[in-house]
Design a protein around this motif. Structure first.
Motif, PDB file in Angstrom:
ATOM      1  N   PHE A 102     -17.041  10.273   2.183  1.00 46.65           N
ATOM      2  CA  PHE A 102     -15.825  10.879   1.642  1.00 46.65           C
ATOM      3  C   PHE A 102     -15.535  10.379   0.229  1.00 46.65           C
ATOM      4  N   ARG A 103     -16.391   9.442  -0.285  1.00 47.48           N
ATOM      5  CA  ARG A 103     -16.158   8.864  -1.625  1.00 47.48           C
ATOM      6  C   ARG A 103     -14.708   8.411  -1.788  1.00 47.48           C
ATOM      7  N   MET A 104     -14.188   7.737  -0.769  1.00 43.85           N
ATOM      8  CA  MET A 104     -12.852   7.139  -0.895  1.00 43.85           C
ATOM      9  C   MET A 104     -12.910   5.734  -0.335  1.00 43.85           C
ATOM     10  N   GLN A 105     -11.971   4.921  -0.707  1.00 42.76           N
ATOM     11  CA  GLN A 105     -12.052   3.517  -0.321  1.00 42.76           C
ATOM     12  C   GLN A 105     -10.940   3.162   0.654  1.00 42.76           C
ATOM     13  N   ILE A 106     -11.297   2.553   1.792  1.00 41.30           N
ATOM     14  CA  ILE A 106     -10.284   1.902   2.615  1.00 41.30           C
ATOM     15  C   ILE A 106     -10.774   0.475   2.877  1.00 41.30           C
ATOM     16  N   PRO A 107     -10.573  -0.433   1.888  1.00 38.62           N
ATOM     17  CA  PRO A 107     -10.971  -1.816   2.130  1.00 38.62           C
ATOM     18  C   PRO A 107     -10.150  -2.389   3.286  1.00 38.62           C
ATOM     19  N   ALA A 108     -10.761  -3.309   4.044  1.00 37.29           N
ATOM     20  CA  ALA A 108     -10.059  -3.875   5.205  1.00 37.29           C
ATOM     21  C   ALA A 108      -9.111  -4.971   4.744  1.00 37.29           C
ATOM     22  N   ARG A 109      -7.828  -4.715   4.856  1.00 37.45           N
ATOM     23  CA  ARG A 109      -6.806  -5.685   4.466  1.00 37.45           C
ATOM     24  C   ARG A 109      -6.177  -6.261   5.727  1.00 37.45           C
ATOM     25  N   LYS A 110      -5.274  -7.221   5.548  1.00 38.66           N
ATOM     26  CA  LYS A 110      -4.626  -7.857   6.710  1.00 38.66           C
ATOM     27  C   LYS A 110      -3.971  -6.786   7.596  1.00 38.66           C
ATOM     28  N   LEU A 111      -3.361  -5.788   6.952  1.00 37.13           N
ATOM     29  CA  LEU A 111      -2.678  -4.730   7.712  1.00 37.13           C
ATOM     30  C   LEU A 111      -3.666  -3.967   8.592  1.00 37.13           C
ATOM     31  N   ASP A 112      -4.888  -3.808   8.111  1.00 40.79           N
ATOM     32  CA  ASP A 112      -5.903  -3.107   8.904  1.00 40.79           C
ATOM     33  C   ASP A 112      -6.248  -3.909  10.158  1.00 40.79           C
ATOM     34  N   TYR A 113      -6.317  -5.244   9.974  1.00 40.01           N
ATOM     35  CA  TYR A 113      -6.586  -6.085  11.143  1.00 40.01           C
ATOM     36  C   TYR A 113      -5.397  -6.073  12.097  1.00 40.01           C
ATOM     37  N   VAL A 157      -4.041   7.861   4.783  1.00 38.42           N
ATOM     38  CA  VAL A 157      -3.591   9.125   4.176  1.00 38.42           C
ATOM     39  C   VAL A 157      -3.473   9.064   2.643  1.00 38.42           C
ATOM     40  N   PRO A 158      -2.861   8.017   2.044  1.00 41.46           N
ATOM     41  CA  PRO A 158      -2.796   8.031   0.560  1.00 41.46           C
ATOM     42  C   PRO A 158      -4.168   8.123  -0.121  1.00 41.46           C
ATOM     43  N   PRO A 159      -5.167   7.252   0.233  1.00 46.35           N
ATOM     44  CA  PRO A 159      -6.474   7.431  -0.435  1.00 46.35           C
ATOM     45  C   PRO A 159      -7.126   8.771  -0.092  1.00 46.35           C
ATOM     46  N   LEU A 160      -6.824   9.295   1.104  1.00 44.04           N
ATOM     47  CA  LEU A 160      -7.391  10.599   1.484  1.00 44.04           C
ATOM     48  C   LEU A 160      -6.873  11.685   0.531  1.00 44.04           C
ATOM     49  N   VAL A 161      -5.559  11.671   0.324  1.00 46.55           N
ATOM     50  CA  VAL A 161      -4.938  12.678  -0.557  1.00 46.55           C
ATOM     51  C   VAL A 161      -5.489  12.535  -1.979  1.00 46.55           C
ATOM     52  N   ALA A 162      -5.695  11.271  -2.415  1.00 49.41           N
ATOM     53  CA  ALA A 162      -6.148  11.028  -3.799  1.00 49.41           C
ATOM     54  C   ALA A 162      -7.656  11.255  -3.973  1.00 49.41           C
TER      55      ALA A 162
END
Ligand code: HEM
Length: 463
Positions: A102-113, A157-162
């Motif tokens: 998808f050429r988008m980034q969702i780095p794993a942050r504390k919130l993801d954990y 959703v935000p990185p998806l939209v962007a």
């Protein structure tokens, strides 16, 4: 400088040149294009435990699970499969698919954990309370699952939209998250109804059908279609479908799933209209898969044939077709005894034969790409790993595939007749298939965690 290394195919069917990747990696800020390493593995590990437990429960206690499909033990097994395996795998896979397809980034942050912890705690609580037929605990656990899903949705959703993803593909993924949150909230309300607190209109059993179809069609199937528009071309390989025609499956399936949900809750005769719209949405996707098959791209030389991952995916699509036919028969046939038994078989065809197997097929191709990338980057481009196509053990893949071929129809037949011996035998077969697939995934993943020659780069997990 091209090194001629066997690289995995990337979106668009072309192999990305090493120089690009190398170039990217030399610019630290591009590292977040790599998928996080630990979190996807944690989601899939949880998923494998749940699927294994579901089949083990069926193999050890087939008597309590065969027969009428609507009781708390079956509900526990159903959510081990639907939330534990299918949904956990979707969430884990999104961390890999996002940067790679998808050429988008969702780095794993504390919130993801935190979302992961809420989801795992919630699903474990829901399943154990279903098994104990204790709805108080089930409802509290359901709230944790919904919270985990909501945090995940807020993160993606935000990185998806962007992102530069085609808007029609974005729409499928956005709608899928809307539908699972709605289906989850109704699921929690169904649990509250079981505590004799009246919060929903209509009857419990039809409300359960409404919840189940919104979740299975609106969340899991919608996600398979949205991601499928990027992953099928990568894996076949084939040309990437594009343009407004990709909106058709999103619009029809969403109208169908939401309409089914509302008309089942209201027990309205209009339900058949939404069955037709749902089928039209699925056919719109099938038409794109046929289009892809007719526009092949040259496969990497190292690609192994038969491609067990794609065989699972194609078999899964065949089960989607079968569950549509049986679903249609169940929707239009008058209320007769066979329908109660057929409903359990319908659940197996849709949730196990189609959705669960699609996860097996997609991960058979995703993990080698994931491991290849992390292994090569992790070694600071010093040690080129073997091509992703030779990482899995072909014998384990063949055993897994043949067990799925044999046991899914046997399980559906075992729950339909009902035949306890068939349920027990097919459940053991599928349990062994899960073990074989888990061993193979672990074999492939050792490349992602094993090969680090130079500690040049920090990874995404903050590890
Ligand atoms: C947060 C998420 C979820 C919650 C809170 C939830 C809750 C529930 C509850 C309370 C019931 C039965 C209620 C009763 O005893 O009457 C149920 C049934 C069911 N759910 Fe879910 N669920 C969730 C997610 C899902 C998902 C993701 C799927 C499918 C992809 C799914 C598929 C089903 C099915 C098929 C049934 C009917 C099973 C049967 O009758 O044997 N659920 N769910």
């Amino acid at each position: 400088m091209a090194t001629g290394l066997p690289l995995p195919p990337w979106p668009g069917g072309n192999t990305i040149a090493l120089t690009d990747l190398e170039e990217e990696s030399r610019r630290p800020e591009r590292l977040d294009r790599l998928p996080p390493r630990l979190l996807p593995v944690l989601y899939f590990a949880f998923g494998h435990i749940c699927l294994g437990l579901a089949f083990l429960a069926m193999a050890l206690t087939p008597e309590t699970l065969a027969g009428f499909f609507y009781h708390s033990r079956i509900l526990a097994v159903v959510h081990l499969v639907t939330l534990g395996w299918i949904s956990a795998s979707i969430l884990g896979a999104l961390y890999i698919i996002a940067p790679m397809a998808f050429r988008m980034q969702i780095p794993a942050r504390k919130l993801d954990y935190a979302a992961f912890a809420m989801f795992v705690m919630g699903v474990t609580g829901m399943v154990s309370h279903f098994w104990l037929d204790s709805y108080n605990g089930m409802v509290w656990s359901a709230l944790a699952v919904i919270a985990g899903l909501a945090i995940f949705a807020a993160r993606i959703v935000p990185p998806l939209v962007a992102s530069k993803l085609p808007p029609a593909v974005k729409l499928h993924i956005g709608l899928a998250f809307f539908n699972i949150l709605l289906a989850g909230i109704v699921g929690a309300l169904l649990g509250i109804e079981k505590l004799m607190i009246n919060v929903l209109p209509g009857q419990q059993i039809t409300n359960v059908y409404a919840h189940a179809h919104l979740a299975a069609l609106g969340w899991a199937t919608m996600m398979v279609i949205g991601a499928g528009y990027r992953l099928f071309p990568m894996f076949l390989p084939a040309a990437m479908p594009a343009g407004p025609r990709l909106y058709v499956s999103a619009v029809l399936l969403e109208a169908g799933a939401l309409g089914l949900f509302a008309t089942l809750m209201l027990q309205s005769r209009w339900v058949i209209l939404f069955v037709v719209l749902t089928i039209a949405g699925l056919l719109a996707f099938a038409a794109q898969v046929v289009w892809m098959k007719r526009h092949p791209r040259s496969a990497p030389k190292a690609m192994q044939r038969p491609d067990f991952g794609m065989l699972h995916n194609m078999q899964a699509l065949a089960y989607l077709g079968l569950s549509v036919v049986l679903g249609l028969a169940l929707a239009i046939a008058p209320p007769l005894e066979w329908k109660l038994r057929a409903a359990a078989a319908y659940g197996v065809l849709g949730l196990v034969g189609f959705l669960s197997q699609m996860v097996v097929g997609m991960s058979a191709r995703l993990w080698p790409m994931f491991s290849w990338t992390h292994s090569f980057v992790g070694s600071g481009f010093a040690v080129p790993p073997p091509t992703p196509h030779v990482m899995p053990d072909r014998r384990l893949q063949a055993v897994t595939f043949l067990l799925w071929v044999a046991c899914v129809p046997l399980l559906a037949a075992g729950l339909y007749f009902p035949d306890v011996t068939l349920v027990r035998a097919s459940a053991w077969g599928l349990f062994i298939a899960v073990i074989a697939e888990t061993l193979n995934s672990a074999r492939v993943l050792r490349f992602a965690f094993g090969y680090r020659k130079k500690k040049q780069l920090t990874t995404q997990d903050g590890g």
